[in-house]
Design a protein around this motif. Structure first.
Motif, PDB file in Angstrom:
ATOM      1  N   VAL A 197       0.824  -1.207   0.000  1.00 51.39           N
ATOM      2  CA  VAL A 197       0.000   0.000   0.000  1.00 51.39           C
ATOM      3  C   VAL A 197       0.858   1.258   0.000  1.00 51.39           C
ATOM      4  CG1 VAL A 197      -0.311   0.332   2.494  1.00 51.39           C
ATOM      5  CG2 VAL A 197      -2.171   0.923   0.922  1.00 51.39           C
ATOM      6  N   THR A 198       2.040   1.200   0.613  1.00 52.94           N
ATOM      7  CA  THR A 198       2.917   2.372   0.662  1.00 52.94           C
ATOM      8  C   THR A 198       3.932   2.381  -0.475  1.00 52.94           C
ATOM      9  OG1 THR A 198       4.570   1.290   2.079  1.00 52.94           O
ATOM     10  CG2 THR A 198       2.738   2.442   3.181  1.00 52.94           C
ATOM     11  N   GLY A 199       3.938   1.355  -1.328  1.00 44.21           N
ATOM     12  CA  GLY A 199       4.946   1.284  -2.392  1.00 44.21           C
ATOM     13  C   GLY A 199       6.349   1.236  -1.833  1.00 44.21           C
ATOM     14  N   PHE A 200       6.538   0.433  -0.782  1.00 46.45           N
ATOM     15  CA  PHE A 200       7.818   0.353  -0.076  1.00 46.45           C
ATOM     16  C   PHE A 200       8.247   1.743   0.390  1.00 46.45           C
ATOM     17  CE2 PHE A 200       7.819  -3.648  -2.293  1.00 46.45           C
ATOM     18  CZ  PHE A 200       8.379  -4.524  -1.375  1.00 46.45           C
ATOM     19  N   GLY A 201       7.278   2.507   0.859  1.00 42.98           N
ATOM     20  CA  GLY A 201       7.578   3.812   1.430  1.00 42.98           C
ATOM     21  C   GLY A 201       7.607   4.957   0.442  1.00 42.98           C
ATOM     22  N   THR A 202       7.286   4.710  -0.835  1.00 45.77           N
ATOM     23  CA  THR A 202       7.366   5.772  -1.845  1.00 45.77           C
ATOM     24  C   THR A 202       6.021   6.425  -2.153  1.00 45.77           C
ATOM     25  OG1 THR A 202       7.071   4.223  -3.703  1.00 45.77           O
ATOM     26  CG2 THR A 202       9.337   4.617  -2.929  1.00 45.77           C
ATOM     27  N   ASN A 203       4.921   5.724  -1.937  1.00 45.57           N
ATOM     28  CA  ASN A 203       3.616   6.318  -2.220  1.00 45.57           C
ATOM     29  C   ASN A 203       3.260   7.374  -1.180  1.00 45.57           C
ATOM     30  OD1 ASN A 203       3.342   4.627  -4.416  1.00 45.57           O
ATOM     31  ND2 ASN A 203       2.083   3.126  -3.341  1.00 45.57           N
ATOM     32  N   TYR A 259      -3.467   5.875  -0.147  1.00 46.30           N
ATOM     33  CA  TYR A 259      -2.151   6.219  -0.676  1.00 46.30           C
ATOM     34  C   TYR A 259      -2.238   6.385  -2.190  1.00 46.30           C
ATOM     35  CZ  TYR A 259      -0.057   5.061   3.819  1.00 46.30           C
ATOM     36  OH  TYR A 259       0.272   5.048   5.152  1.00 46.30           O
ATOM     37  N   GLN A 260      -1.554   7.415  -2.706  1.00 43.26           N
ATOM     38  CA  GLN A 260      -1.526   7.657  -4.145  1.00 43.26           C
ATOM     39  C   GLN A 260      -0.190   7.215  -4.706  1.00 43.26           C
ATOM     40  OE1 GLN A 260      -3.624  10.981  -6.055  1.00 43.26           O
ATOM     41  NE2 GLN A 260      -1.624  11.774  -6.626  1.00 43.26           N
ATOM     42  N   SER A 261      -0.236   6.455  -5.798  1.00 49.14           N
ATOM     43  CA  SER A 261       0.975   5.947  -6.429  1.00 49.14           C
ATOM     44  C   SER A 261       1.856   7.086  -6.913  1.00 49.14           C
ATOM     45  CB  SER A 261       0.608   5.045  -7.610  1.00 49.14           C
ATOM     46  OG  SER A 261       1.752   4.763  -8.400  1.00 49.14           O
ATOM     47  N   THR A 262       3.156   6.899  -6.815  1.00 48.01           N
ATOM     48  CA  THR A 262       4.101   7.906  -7.291  1.00 48.01           C
ATOM     49  C   THR A 262       4.046   8.061  -8.808  1.00 48.01           C
ATOM     50  OG1 THR A 262       5.845   6.211  -7.373  1.00 48.01           O
ATOM     51  CG2 THR A 262       5.690   7.554  -5.380  1.00 48.01           C
ATOM     52  N   GLN A 263       3.480   7.086  -9.515  1.00 44.09           N
ATOM     53  CA  GLN A 263       3.380   7.181 -10.960  1.00 44.09           C
ATOM     54  C   GLN A 263       2.130   7.923 -11.413  1.00 44.09           C
ATOM     55  OE1 GLN A 263       4.327   3.775 -13.360  1.00 44.09           O
ATOM     56  NE2 GLN A 263       5.434   2.784 -11.703  1.00 44.09           N
ATOM     57  N   SER A 264       1.337   8.388 -10.481  1.00 37.36           N
ATOM     58  CA  SER A 264       0.159   9.161 -10.833  1.00 37.36           C
ATOM     59  C   SER A 264       0.567  10.506 -11.433  1.00 37.36           C
ATOM     60  CB  SER A 264      -0.720   9.399  -9.600  1.00 37.36           C
ATOM     61  OG  SER A 264      -1.180   8.180  -9.056  1.00 37.36           O
ATOM     62  N   SER A 265      -0.351  11.075 -12.223  1.00 37.75           N
ATOM     63  CA  SER A 265      -0.129  12.383 -12.819  1.00 37.75           C
ATOM     64  C   SER A 265      -1.391  13.210 -12.622  1.00 37.75           C
ATOM     65  CB  SER A 265       0.189  12.245 -14.308  1.00 37.75           C
ATOM     66  OG  SER A 265      -0.941  11.765 -15.019  1.00 37.75           O
ATOM     67  N   GLU A 266      -1.411  14.399 -13.207  1.00 36.41           N
ATOM     68  CA  GLU A 266      -2.573  15.262 -13.052  1.00 36.41           C
ATOM     69  C   GLU A 266      -3.815  14.634 -13.665  1.00 36.41           C
ATOM     70  OE1 GLU A 266      -4.961  18.280 -11.853  1.00 36.41           O
ATOM     71  OE2 GLU A 266      -2.887  17.892 -11.264  1.00 36.41           O
ATOM     72  N   GLU A 267      -3.652  13.911 -14.780  1.00 32.20           N
ATOM     73  CA  GLU A 267      -4.804  13.330 -15.474  1.00 32.20           C
ATOM     74  C   GLU A 267      -5.059  11.880 -15.103  1.00 32.20           C
ATOM     75  OE1 GLU A 267      -2.180  14.651 -17.088  1.00 32.20           O
ATOM     76  OE2 GLU A 267      -2.984  16.658 -17.480  1.00 32.20           O
ATOM     77  N   ASN A 268      -4.053  11.191 -14.560  1.00 32.17           N
ATOM     78  CA  ASN A 268      -4.157   9.765 -14.274  1.00 32.17           C
ATOM     79  C   ASN A 268      -3.727   9.514 -12.835  1.00 32.17           C
ATOM     80  OD1 ASN A 268      -4.563   9.304 -17.136  1.00 32.17           O
ATOM     81  ND2 ASN A 268      -2.364   9.648 -17.358  1.00 32.17           N
ATOM     82  N   ARG A 269      -4.638   8.999 -12.018  1.00 31.94           N
ATOM     83  CA  ARG A 269      -4.323   8.819 -10.611  1.00 31.94           C
ATOM     84  C   ARG A 269      -4.676   7.410 -10.149  1.00 31.94           C
ATOM     85  NH1 ARG A 269      -6.899  14.671  -8.667  1.00 31.94           N
ATOM     86  NH2 ARG A 269      -5.701  15.904 -10.175  1.00 31.94           N
TER      87      ARG A 269
END
Length: 248
Positions: free
Chosen positions: A162-168, A185-195
């Protein structure tokens, strides 16, 4: 569920356990946008990028389209004439012949698609496309809900996922599920248009917790209604409830 970030582990055992636990976040691309089952092998538990971190690629593939006076026209003649048109009457999700451990509601302006590529041995998902954004077989405005079929009581693995190994990043919003406050938790790969959001729900059919992913995107460039879509994603998430008749 509140997560103790201090339990993060980068050990080999944790990563292997994590892959078995949470492959459902590994859909091909930000899967809501494609309407073709040919673009996915149907597995939700693939290892991503070979690093075992469980992060999905949230960059959606888009069809090219022409602008029409600031409105988006679908091949079926529908038009998103304002962000308010994303909303509709809220209805229970129809799981059809499949079995979801957790039920939810969604606006009737969204319809199911791509069911054939949203189930694996460990996870099950539902893609919902906004009918007014439909272009051929794709939906630039869409929401994806994925759930683990079985819960786990491995706290280390669920925390790492859930934390992305502490990165999310834990977002400044929680919701209540069965009387318990749930961190998101929001993924670090999310963007303004894609979450992509991840969270853990206490299991109603066993010990431990079940991982859930809610992803949403609006790929219509300057016509995007991402804030309104986020509000829909939050309301959908708040509608989550146990399927008491669930059978894996």
């Amino acid at each position: 569920m509140h997560i103790d970030s201090g339990s993060r582990s980068d050990g080999r055992y944790s990563r292997r356990r994590l892959l078995a636990l949470v492959g459902l976040a590994g859909t091909t691309a930000f899967a809501g946008c494609t309407g073709s089952t040919d673009e996915s092998d149907g597995e939700l538990d693939d290892e991503l990028d070979g690093d075992g971190d469980g992060d999905a690629n949230v960059e959606g593939e888009n069809d090219e389209s022409d602008e029409n006076d600031g409105n988006e026209e679908s091949d079926d003649g529908d038009v998103i004439d304002s962000c308010a048109s994303l909303e509709g009457a809220w209805i229970p999700f129809d799981q059809g012949d499949r079995s979801f451990p957790i039920h939810f509601d969604h606006p009737n302006t969204f319809e199911r698609y791509n069911e054939g590529i949203n189930e694996s041995e460990s996870g099950i998902g539902a893609q919902l496309g906004h009918v007014g954004s439909k272009r051929s077989a794709s939906y630039p405005v869409n929401v994806l809900v994925q759930q683990h079929k079985d819960p786990t009581n491995n706290e280390e693995a669920t925390t790492n996922w859930v934390t992305g190994f502490g990165t999310n990043e834990r977002i400044d919003w929680t919701f209540t599920y069965e009387g318990e406050q749930i961190d998101v938790y929001q993924s670090t790969q999310s963007s303004e248009e894609n979450r992509q959001w991840r969270f853990l729900l206490p299991a109603h059919d066993g010990d431990g917790a079940r991982g859930v992913v809610v992803q949403f995107q609006d790929d219509r460039d300057e016509d995007a209604c991402i804030d309104e879509l986020e509000a829909i994603a939050k309301a959908l998430t708040e509608s989550l409830r146990p399927n008491l008749d669930y059978a894996a």
